[in-house]
Design a protein around this motif. Structure first.
Motif, PDB file in Angstrom:
ATOM      1  N   ALA A   1      -6.442   4.568  77.417  1.00 10.35           N
ATOM      2  CA  ALA A   1      -6.735   4.658  75.985  1.00 10.35           C
ATOM      3  C   ALA A   1      -6.548   3.268  75.401  1.00 10.35           C
ATOM      4  O   ALA A   1      -5.459   2.707  75.450  1.00 10.35           O
ATOM      5  CB  ALA A   1      -5.797   5.649  75.304  1.00 10.35           C
TER       6      ALA A   1
ATOM      7  N   LEU B   1      -6.469  16.924  72.351  1.00  9.97           N
ATOM      8  CA  LEU B   1      -7.444  16.141  73.109  1.00  9.97           C
ATOM      9  C   LEU B   1      -7.730  16.843  74.429  1.00  9.97           C
ATOM     10  O   LEU B   1      -6.906  17.629  74.916  1.00  9.97           O
ATOM     11  CB  LEU B   1      -6.906  14.733  73.388  1.00  9.97           C
ATOM     12  CG  LEU B   1      -6.696  13.820  72.177  1.00  9.97           C
ATOM     13  CD1 LEU B   1      -5.951  12.555  72.585  1.00  9.97           C
ATOM     14  CD2 LEU B   1      -8.039  13.447  71.554  1.00  9.97           C
TER      15      LEU B   1
ATOM     16  N   TRP C   1      -8.897  13.591  79.568  1.00 12.31           N
ATOM     17  CA  TRP C   1      -9.418  12.443  78.822  1.00 12.31           C
ATOM     18  C   TRP C   1      -9.401  11.152  79.632  1.00 12.31           C
ATOM     19  O   TRP C   1     -10.170  10.222  79.360  1.00 12.31           O
ATOM     20  CB  TRP C   1      -8.640  12.257  77.511  1.00 12.31           C
ATOM     21  CG  TRP C   1      -7.203  11.849  77.638  1.00 12.31           C
ATOM     22  CD1 TRP C   1      -6.129  12.652  77.548  1.00 12.31           C
ATOM     23  CD2 TRP C   1      -6.684  10.532  77.843  1.00 12.31           C
ATOM     24  NE1 TRP C   1      -4.960  11.939  77.689  1.00 12.31           N
ATOM     25  CE2 TRP C   1      -5.270  10.628  77.868  1.00 12.31           C
ATOM     26  CE3 TRP C   1      -7.260   9.277  78.014  1.00 12.31           C
ATOM     27  CZ2 TRP C   1      -4.438   9.522  78.067  1.00 12.31           C
ATOM     28  CZ3 TRP C   1      -6.433   8.168  78.211  1.00 12.31           C
ATOM     29  CH2 TRP C   1      -5.048   8.294  78.238  1.00 12.31           C
TER      30      TRP C   1
ATOM     31  N   LEU D   1     -10.300   6.615  76.382  1.00 16.74           N
ATOM     32  CA  LEU D   1     -10.272   6.801  74.936  1.00 16.74           C
ATOM     33  C   LEU D   1     -10.323   5.455  74.227  1.00 16.74           C
ATOM     34  O   LEU D   1      -9.838   4.451  74.741  1.00 16.74           O
ATOM     35  CB  LEU D   1      -8.990   7.521  74.508  1.00 16.74           C
ATOM     36  CG  LEU D   1      -8.719   8.922  75.038  1.00 16.74           C
ATOM     37  CD1 LEU D   1      -7.384   9.421  74.505  1.00 16.74           C
ATOM     38  CD2 LEU D   1      -9.832   9.878  74.664  1.00 16.74           C
ATOM     39  N   LYS D   2     -10.916   5.465  73.043  1.00 17.26           N
ATOM     40  CA  LYS D   2     -10.772   4.378  72.091  1.00 17.26           C
ATOM     41  C   LYS D   2     -10.066   4.966  70.879  1.00 17.26           C
ATOM     42  O   LYS D   2     -10.597   5.871  70.230  1.00 17.26           O
ATOM     43  CB  LYS D   2     -12.136   3.810  71.688  1.00 17.26           C
ATOM     44  CG  LYS D   2     -12.773   2.898  72.719  1.00 17.26           C
ATOM     45  CD  LYS D   2     -14.062   2.302  72.162  1.00 17.26           C
ATOM     46  CE  LYS D   2     -14.675   1.307  73.130  1.00 17.26           C
ATOM     47  NZ  LYS D   2     -15.921   0.709  72.578  1.00 17.26           N
ATOM     48  N   ILE D   3      -8.871   4.465  70.611  1.00 16.63           N
ATOM     49  CA  ILE D   3      -8.086   4.968  69.493  1.00 16.63           C
ATOM     50  C   ILE D   3      -8.164   3.952  68.362  1.00 16.63           C
ATOM     51  O   ILE D   3      -7.709   2.812  68.508  1.00 16.63           O
ATOM     52  CB  ILE D   3      -6.624   5.200  69.910  1.00 16.63           C
ATOM     53  CG1 ILE D   3      -6.553   6.187  71.078  1.00 16.63           C
ATOM     54  CG2 ILE D   3      -5.801   5.715  68.735  1.00 16.63           C
ATOM     55  CD1 ILE D   3      -5.168   6.351  71.651  1.00 16.63           C
TER      56      ILE D   3
ATOM     57  N   ILE E   1     -10.623   8.968  67.172  1.00 22.06           N
ATOM     58  CA  ILE E   1     -10.560   8.765  68.619  1.00 22.06           C
ATOM     59  C   ILE E   1     -11.926   9.095  69.206  1.00 22.06           C
ATOM     60  O   ILE E   1     -12.503  10.138  68.900  1.00 22.06           O
ATOM     61  CB  ILE E   1      -9.487   9.661  69.271  1.00 22.06           C
ATOM     62  CG1 ILE E   1      -8.105   9.368  68.677  1.00 22.06           C
ATOM     63  CG2 ILE E   1      -9.457   9.465  70.781  1.00 22.06           C
ATOM     64  CD1 ILE E   1      -7.015  10.294  69.179  1.00 22.06           C
ATOM     65  N   THR E   2     -12.427   8.190  70.045  1.00 22.04           N
ATOM     66  CA  THR E   2     -13.682   8.434  70.761  1.00 22.04           C
ATOM     67  C   THR E   2     -13.454   8.207  72.252  1.00 22.04           C
ATOM     68  O   THR E   2     -12.432   7.657  72.662  1.00 22.04           O
ATOM     69  CB  THR E   2     -14.807   7.491  70.278  1.00 22.04           C
ATOM     70  OG1 THR E   2     -14.550   6.154  70.761  1.00 22.04           O
ATOM     71  CG2 THR E   2     -14.906   7.474  68.764  1.00 22.04           C
ATOM     72  N   THR E   3     -14.415   8.627  73.058  1.00 18.37           N
ATOM     73  CA  THR E   3     -14.412   8.231  74.466  1.00 18.37           C
ATOM     74  C   THR E   3     -14.901   6.782  74.549  1.00 18.37           C
ATOM     75  O   THR E   3     -15.354   6.200  73.559  1.00 18.37           O
ATOM     76  CB  THR E   3     -15.335   9.126  75.294  1.00 18.37           C
ATOM     77  OG1 THR E   3     -16.701   8.912  74.862  1.00 18.37           O
ATOM     78  CG2 THR E   3     -14.985  10.591  75.118  1.00 18.37           C
ATOM     79  N   HIS E   4     -14.812   6.200  75.725  1.00 18.07           N
ATOM     80  CA  HIS E   4     -15.327   4.840  75.901  1.00 18.07           C
ATOM     81  C   HIS E   4     -16.825   4.764  75.624  1.00 18.07           C
ATOM     82  O   HIS E   4     -17.342   3.709  75.248  1.00 18.07           O
ATOM     83  CB  HIS E   4     -15.041   4.343  77.325  1.00 18.07           C
ATOM     84  CG  HIS E   4     -13.607   3.960  77.541  1.00 18.07           C
ATOM     85  ND1 HIS E   4     -13.155   3.342  78.681  1.00 18.07           N
ATOM     86  CD2 HIS E   4     -12.513   4.109  76.747  1.00 18.07           C
ATOM     87  CE1 HIS E   4     -11.850   3.124  78.585  1.00 18.07           C
ATOM     88  NE2 HIS E   4     -11.443   3.594  77.422  1.00 18.07           N
TER      89      HIS E   4
ATOM     90  N   LEU F   1     -13.985  12.447  69.522  1.00 15.46           N
ATOM     91  CA  LEU F   1     -13.087  13.543  69.891  1.00 15.46           C
ATOM     92  C   LEU F   1     -12.191  13.962  68.742  1.00 15.46           C
ATOM     93  O   LEU F   1     -11.734  15.102  68.675  1.00 15.46           O
ATOM     94  CB  LEU F   1     -12.213  13.120  71.084  1.00 15.46           C
ATOM     95  CG  LEU F   1     -12.942  12.713  72.363  1.00 15.46           C
ATOM     96  CD1 LEU F   1     -11.934  12.274  73.418  1.00 15.46           C
ATOM     97  CD2 LEU F   1     -13.798  13.856  72.891  1.00 15.46           C
TER      98      LEU F   1
END
Length: 755
Positions: free
Chosen positions: A49, A373, A377, A382-384, A582-585, A590
């Motif tokens: 993340a 989540l 994951w 993750l990109k927080i 928060i997104t996925t890479h 999400l």
């Protein structure tokens, strides 16, 4: 005859053994197909993340200095150059900055590279223009700074990228250097093995490998580095299965996300996506030919060709790859010559995250536990995106550390500081101790300390909420004796051991008098005060004793910040958040923080009157020394000091933020500091580094400014110089009232004839 039988026996025996081997290999292939295919589909690798600060949004007329923008660009890794045709560069003019923003996947979607000119007028942004069209823009976003990562158990860091964003030049160069027949073999290339064997025999040492990209990928994902025949056989079989089950582009994309590129401390850097940021501070799609050649060249040996440790060795390897690119018509002559002459130009820092903020990261980790989540994951990464404002965070860390070092020789003196945006309900900055760059006890979240006089604004707000009193109401500053539920007597005292008799509630707050707060608090009721504290977000245990009126409640700096944020936010409570989305890479959303409807604790007018009182604390009360740091800005605040000078508190409130500071010792020993001689200095230094936005104190209807007698609270004429001008609902001025608050006695003439 005997020879014929022998040959027959040997033939049939070999045939049977061959059948057995074929059957064993077949069964082994079926086993690999069942287990390997499932694992390769779902669990190829783990991704961390990656945690980002708040994005910087520039707007017309936004307060910002030119050098402030330059500092932001430097932190995010932009390079200064007169030529800004490439993304990732900026130039500085007399009153403007030209920026070519990199492409970036923001939380609300990807943004392409964009070139703009930002014009300044004094301390503000005058205009933002798209370049070269000259079209005026309302706003412009810069990508946020990477502030940390939450690594996987494997300690592998990577930023997953799709094949579509990887430059074609990088892909073609990789294939020419590592596996020219990638799209034509079935996972294993016998000709490559034979060619490598011949080259190695000729050289008398290993100078060439025969492994395909698929074999390299299998070795990196599943196998050890042992050079044994069994390991080679295992590698070949697995490569054949993967090549049979998955298309070439999937294998290539997996390879690009898996290939090893070196170490960032104890964490391994994997994949071209993160490696391009680690070495060049760029997105992979921004890499130029020289950088692509170095990336591809390093695959052969990331440690051996480390450009920071062995620049000459790395440059030689890069030039070898550039030569291949030229010979294979991937580069023209001019571009080849330019790339060879280019310096390596890698980032000096050996860290992916150059400015870690461990205490804020602790807050992020705790908040993530409350966010639902996907359990898997780590397969997508993750990109927080957080609300951390880097300028505020740096100011917090600098101001807190500077004051802790300045306050005498007590090395055990500790502190914590929190900055929150009270309108949006977000935490902008946080430090939990003297060593803000080190992971340790996070006092901002965990230190529960008596809050002392910080309780007084809550008491007065509760009183104004529950009755018709106001800032003009007189309160008694006289001795009082109380008993708790166990019958134990308590005789509170003022700080100076003196008594003022009667004074206005406003002055009681501004001067932080104890006895009026106790009296008003008891009128409100201890249980009612506990109820208000709960509504203001306090979750820790509270003792419903009279001493609560003088701040016996032990709260963390974050809990104090929540309370004062509600006071500033028109009396409405909302939780304070660190994580925005928060997104996925790959950019799939999400989680996105939805700003919930705030709970009304105090009426808007009560909130305003409390803020007005806090402004008075700074303008003329116990926090007046803060004035020197404000440069004319209107700011409120409240000092807090506990028994025997064990805790020094100060909360500042301005037009945007609540700033909370606590100083004390972990062993609860006295520190000899009041709120104004300790914690207030930290806020003053913070405001010197990051000037505040003035509080808006326009009087809301139905309140209006009126003149009151300073002890009786009686409405008196506006031209009386001894009065207190305070906001209150309209109170009609009695006829013939004097400046002393008494009715002027009529003369015999007036009594006889009137007038």
């Amino acid at each position: 005859m005997i020879k014929s039988r022998w040959f027959q026996y040997l033939f049939w025996t070999s045939f049977k053994i061959g059948l057995v081997l074929i059957a064993v290999i077949g069964l082994y292939a079926i086993y690999l197909d069942a287990s390997l295919s499932r694992h390769f589909s779902n669990k190829r690798y783990q991704a961390p993340a990656l945690v980002y600060a708040d994005e910087v949004t520039l707007r017309n007329n936004h307060p910002m200095r030119l050098q402030g923008l330059v500092g932001i660009l430097e932190r995010v890794g932009y390079q200064r150059n007169s030529n800004t045709e490439q993304s990732g560069y900026y130039s500085v003019g007399k009153n403007n900055v030209m920026v070519h923003r990199r492409p970036f996947d923001f939380s609300d979607g990807p943004q392409m590279a964009q070139r703009v000119q930002i014009n300044f007028h004094g301390d503000r942004i005058k205009s933002i223009k798209s370049w070269p069209s000259g079209r005026e823009l309302e706003s412009f976003r810069l990508e946020p700074e990477l502030i940390g990562r939450i690594s996987t158990l494997s300690k592998e860091d990577r930023l997953l990228v799709g094949l579509e964003v990887v430059p074609n030049l990088l892909i073609e160069t990789l294939l020419k250097v590592e596996d020219r027949n990638f799209y034509h073999h079935q996972g294993v290339s016998p000709w490559s093995i034979l060619r490598a064997l011949a080259a190695n025999l000729k050289a008398g040492r290993t100078v060439q490998g025969g492994s395909t990209l698929t074999q390299q990928l299998v070795k990196n994902l599943y196998l050890s580095r042992d050079q044994t025949l069994w390991r080679k056989f295992h590698e070949a079989m697995m490569s054949l299965v993967i090549d049979y089950r998955f298309d070439k582009n999937t294998i290539l994309e997996t390879y690009l996300n898996e290939v090893y590129f070196g170490q960032d401390g104890s964490n391994a850097i994997h994949g071209i996506g993160l490696a391009s940021q680690f070495y060049f501070g760029k997105q992979v799609q921004e890499l130029n030919p020289s950088e692509i050649a170095l990336m591809v060249g390093m695959i052969k040996g990331p440690s051996y060709y480390d450009p920071r440790r062995y620049p000459e060795r790395a440059r030689s390897r890069r030039d070898t790859v550039l030569k291949v690119m030229f010979e294979q018509d991937l580069l023209g002559k001019d571009n080849y010559v330019a790339a060879v002459e280019q310096a390596l130009d890698v980032k000096e820092s050996r860290r992916l995250v150059e400015h870690p903020y461990p205490h804020y990261m602790d807050l992020v980790r705790r908040e993530m536990k409350r966010i639902i989540l996907p359990e898997d994951w780590q397969e997508t990464g993750l990109k927080i995106f957080t609300h951390l404002q880097v300028d505020a965070q740096n100011a917090v860390q600098r101001s807190l550390a500077q004051q802790l070092m300045a306050d005498g020789e007590d090395e055990k003196l500790e502190g914590a500081m929190v900055v929150a945006d009270y309108r949006n309900g977000t935490i902008s900055a946080l430090a939990g101790g003297r060593l803000s760059q080190a992971i340790g006890y996070n006092r901002a979240l965990l230190a529960l300390r008596p809050i002392g006089s910080l309780m007084k604004p809550i008491i007065y707000a509760a009183a104004m909420q529950d009755s018709d009193i106001g800032l003009h109401t007189p309160v008694a500053d006289e001795p009082i004796t109380l008993s708790d539920k166990k019958g134990k007597e308590w005789k509170p005292q003022n700080y100076d051991k003196e008594f003022d008799g009667s004074l206005l509630l406003y002055d009681a707050l501004v001067q932080s008098r104890n006895l009026p707060a106790v009296r008003v608090g008891m009128e409100v009721g201890i249980d009612q005060l506990v109820s208000y504290l709960r509504e203001l977000g306090v979750t820790t245990p509270l003792q419903a004793y009279p001493s609560l009126t003088l701040g016996s409640a032990s709260l963390s700096p974050v809990a104090v910040t929540r309370m004062y944020s509600a006071l500033m936010n028109d009396g409405r409570y909302q939780p304070l958040a660190a994580v925005s989305s928060i997104t996925t890479h790959q950019g799939e959303v999400l989680y996105r923080r939805q700003k919930s409807e705030a709970d009304v604790v105090f009426d808007k007018n009560v909130s305003y009157l409390t803020r007005y009182g806090l402004r008075g604390v700074v303008a003329e009360g116990t926090a007046s020394r803060l004035q020197r740091a404000l440069a004319g800005q209107v700011v409120g605040g409240k000092t807090g000091t506990t028994n025997d000078y064990r805790d020094s508190w100060f909360v500042a409130v301005d037009g945007e933020h609540v700033v909370t500071v606590w100083l004390g010792r972990d062993d609860n020993q006295p520190v000899g500091l009041t709120g104004s001689s300790g914690a207030l200095k930290v806020v003053a230094d913070f405001y010197d580094y990051l000037p505040p936005l003035s509080m808006a104190l326009d009087v809301p209807e139905p309140l209006q400014m009126q003149n009151f007698h300073p002890t009786t609270g009686q409405r008196i004429p506006e031209d009386c110089n001894n009065g207190r001008k305070l906001p209150a609902e309209e109170i009609r001025l009695p006829e013939d009232i004097t400046c002393e608050g008494t009715i002027r006695e009529k003369s015999w003439w007036e009594r006889l004839f009137g007038g």
